[in-house]
Scaffold this motif. Structure first.
Motif, PDB file in Angstrom:
ATOM      1  N   ASP A 209      46.406 -27.888  82.045  1.00 60.63           N
ATOM      2  CA  ASP A 209      45.008 -27.890  82.212  1.00 60.63           C
ATOM      3  C   ASP A 209      44.966 -28.727  83.563  1.00 60.63           C
ATOM      4  O   ASP A 209      44.202 -28.203  84.502  1.00 60.63           O
ATOM      5  N   GLY A 210      45.588 -29.506  83.802  1.00 62.39           N
ATOM      6  CA  GLY A 210      45.391 -30.436  85.143  1.00 62.39           C
ATOM      7  C   GLY A 210      45.788 -29.352  86.406  1.00 62.39           C
ATOM      8  O   GLY A 210      45.176 -29.613  87.292  1.00 62.39           O
ATOM      9  N   ASN A 211      47.051 -28.766  86.272  1.00 63.20           N
ATOM     10  CA  ASN A 211      47.429 -27.832  87.458  1.00 63.20           C
ATOM     11  C   ASN A 211      46.402 -26.760  87.382  1.00 63.20           C
ATOM     12  O   ASN A 211      46.080 -26.317  88.539  1.00 63.20           O
ATOM     13  N   ASN A 212      46.095 -25.999  86.325  1.00 68.33           N
ATOM     14  CA  ASN A 212      45.134 -24.944  86.532  1.00 68.33           C
ATOM     15  C   ASN A 212      43.746 -25.156  87.308  1.00 68.33           C
ATOM     16  O   ASN A 212      43.478 -24.701  88.185  1.00 68.33           O
ATOM     17  N   TYR A 213      43.092 -26.474  86.833  1.00 67.89           N
ATOM     18  CA  TYR A 213      42.154 -26.932  87.554  1.00 67.89           C
ATOM     19  C   TYR A 213      41.988 -27.156  88.860  1.00 67.89           C
ATOM     20  O   TYR A 213      41.481 -26.808  89.679  1.00 67.89           O
ATOM     21  N   ALA A 214      43.189 -27.809  89.143  1.00 66.31           N
ATOM     22  CA  ALA A 214      43.434 -28.414  90.695  1.00 66.31           C
ATOM     23  C   ALA A 214      43.691 -27.129  91.548  1.00 66.31           C
ATOM     24  O   ALA A 214      43.008 -27.317  92.566  1.00 66.31           O
TER      25      ALA A 214
END
Length: 440
Positions: A209-214
């Motif tokens: 989730d952190g990587n997808n959003y960024a």
């Protein structure tokens, strides 16, 4: 390591083999009757240890374990399945590769195979066999698992990511339909916050989730970590616009998203603490399974991230590959296990049991009935086909893998939106950190 050569035999009678080939034939012109079945003879007395990530969808794990039990009954090979948290997979895989000890097979993330390709078994012949039988591999997942033209892993699944929201709250904020662009998206998030229940996107070290959003934030505004030659280009006007936009969104978030990991947004959404998140289908799966959450489940909508100033859909999605470490004592048994799990009698039920959580990496399995079973599943159906790899726009390799493993991009946005650094300073720091890996 003892070298070995895999043999093949022509597929003859056998319902399982015909059904497997029929998947490819039905959709992509495969050859069920003439497909060749690869024969791999495991070592005598072989046992296997497999490490996978902890599941977010119960059906995924149950189906995988059931398939493994079938494998053991058919071959006599005992298989131990271990689980690790998403965040622990990457460092533990690196340790196993470097010390030469640990599981025989491991499910790893993104371009992890590019960090230690010389420590992984070449599975090109098996990958070519599976690709030929099941319609070919999708390019994105394939690129994560190949190095210098060789498969050093088998792309197992793409975990799709979508915006998951409460339909009633969206309408209360003044939107009959979900906005398609970033300007409208910001207005929606502002409306949700005004009505008392803000949005929440992961600014912490969430592998998915952190990587997808960024990455969506950066790419949707036309920014990129590196150019086609691998030169670091993160310090750009486009990146600055992405950071400013992220800061505006963040003003409307629920508290604590800067420390969220992959489990936190699921929990917050199901606890009615947040109106809108980005997630795999697991949050919907959990709501559907719990009678106490029936009202929330019925109110859930899903959609791809909106289009930004770049004018292009640009989403990362997390890809997992199954790799075999060279130190294994039983390379043939490990190859046989993966072959077995990718064949249609096992793979199709696993994809279906995963309830749209695990998107196929072999094109023939796009025919799985799960993708038309529920409208909420639609944004996840083409994850393997449409994903953009994290090394964009440069080549995948140790540098791209290192930058992601170090959360350079995730930290850049988190530092800026929380005020820890100015947007310019956060970008400059990300540039400096990325250059340590790309050495430019």
């Amino acid at each position: 390591m003892t070298k070995f050569r895999l043999t093949r035999r022509q597929l003859v009678h056998g319902t399982a083999g015909l059904a497997a080939g029929a998947v490819g034939a039905r959709l992509l012109g495969g050859n069920p009757a003439s497909a060749q079945d690869m024969k791999i003879t495991p070592e005598e007395g072989a046992t296997l240890r497999v490490t996978r990530w902890s599941p977010f969808v119960e059906g995924d794990e149950k189906a995988w374990l059931a398939n493994t039990e079938k494998f053991t009954k058919e071959t006599g090979i005992q298989v131990r399945i271990d689980k690790e948290s998403w965040e622990d997979i990457r460092p533990k895989a690196a340790v196993a590769a470097n010390v030469g000890s640990g599981p025989d097979i491991m499910w790893v993330w993104f371009d992890d195979p590019h960090q230690y390709p010389d420590k992984l078994l070449d599975v090109t012949e098996l990958a070519d066999y599976l690709g030929g039988k099941y319609g070919g591999w999708y390019d994105g997942p394939k690129s994560y698992a190949t190095r210098d033209g060789k498969f050093v892993g088998l792309p197992l699944a793409t975990i799709g990511n979508a915006v998951v929201y409460r339909k009633s709250l969206m309408k209360a904020a003044g939107f009959d339909e979900f906005p398609k662009d970033t300007a409208g998206f910001l207005k929606l998030v502002e409306g949700l916050k005004k009505n008392g229940l803000g949005a929440g996107f992961t600014h912490g070290h969430g592998v998915g989730d952190g990587n997808n959003y960024a990455h969506w934030l950066l790419w949707s505004h036309g920014g990129k970590m590196v150019d086609e030659q691998g030169n670091v280009t993160i310090n750009s006007p486009e990146t600055l616009e992405a950071v400013k936009y992220a800061s505006e969104l963040y003003k409307n978030f629920v508290p604590g998203t800067e420390s969220w990991l992959d489990v936190n947004n699921n929990r917050a959404f199901l606890a009615n603490q947040v109106s809108l998140i980005a997630n795999g289908v697991s949050v919907y799966y959990a709501a559907k399974k719990d009678p106490a959450l029936a009202e929330i489940a019925a109110d859930i909508g899903s959609t791809p991230f909106p289009i930004g100033p770049s004018g292009q859909a640009a989403e990362l999605y997390q890809v997992t590959s199954a790799v075999i470490f060279k130190y294994t004592k039983y390379p043939k048994a490990a190859m046989r296990y993966l072959q077995y799990m990718f064949e249609q009698p096992q793979m199709d039920p696993w994809i279906e049991a995963s309830s749209a959580y695990c998107c196929q990496t072999l094109k023939a399995y796009a025919a799985n009935k799960i993708w038309t079973a529920d409208p909420v599943f639609a944004p996840y159906a083409k994850a393997s086909e449409t994903l953009r790899t994290n090394g964009y726009a440069g080549p995948l390799g140790p540098a791209s893998a290192g930058v992601m493993a170090d959360y350079v991009l995730v930290d850049m946005f988190a530092e800026a939106v929380t005020g820890q650094r100015s947007p310019e300073d956060a970008i400059a720091r990300a540039e400096q950190r990325a250059k340590r890996y790309y050495k430019s």
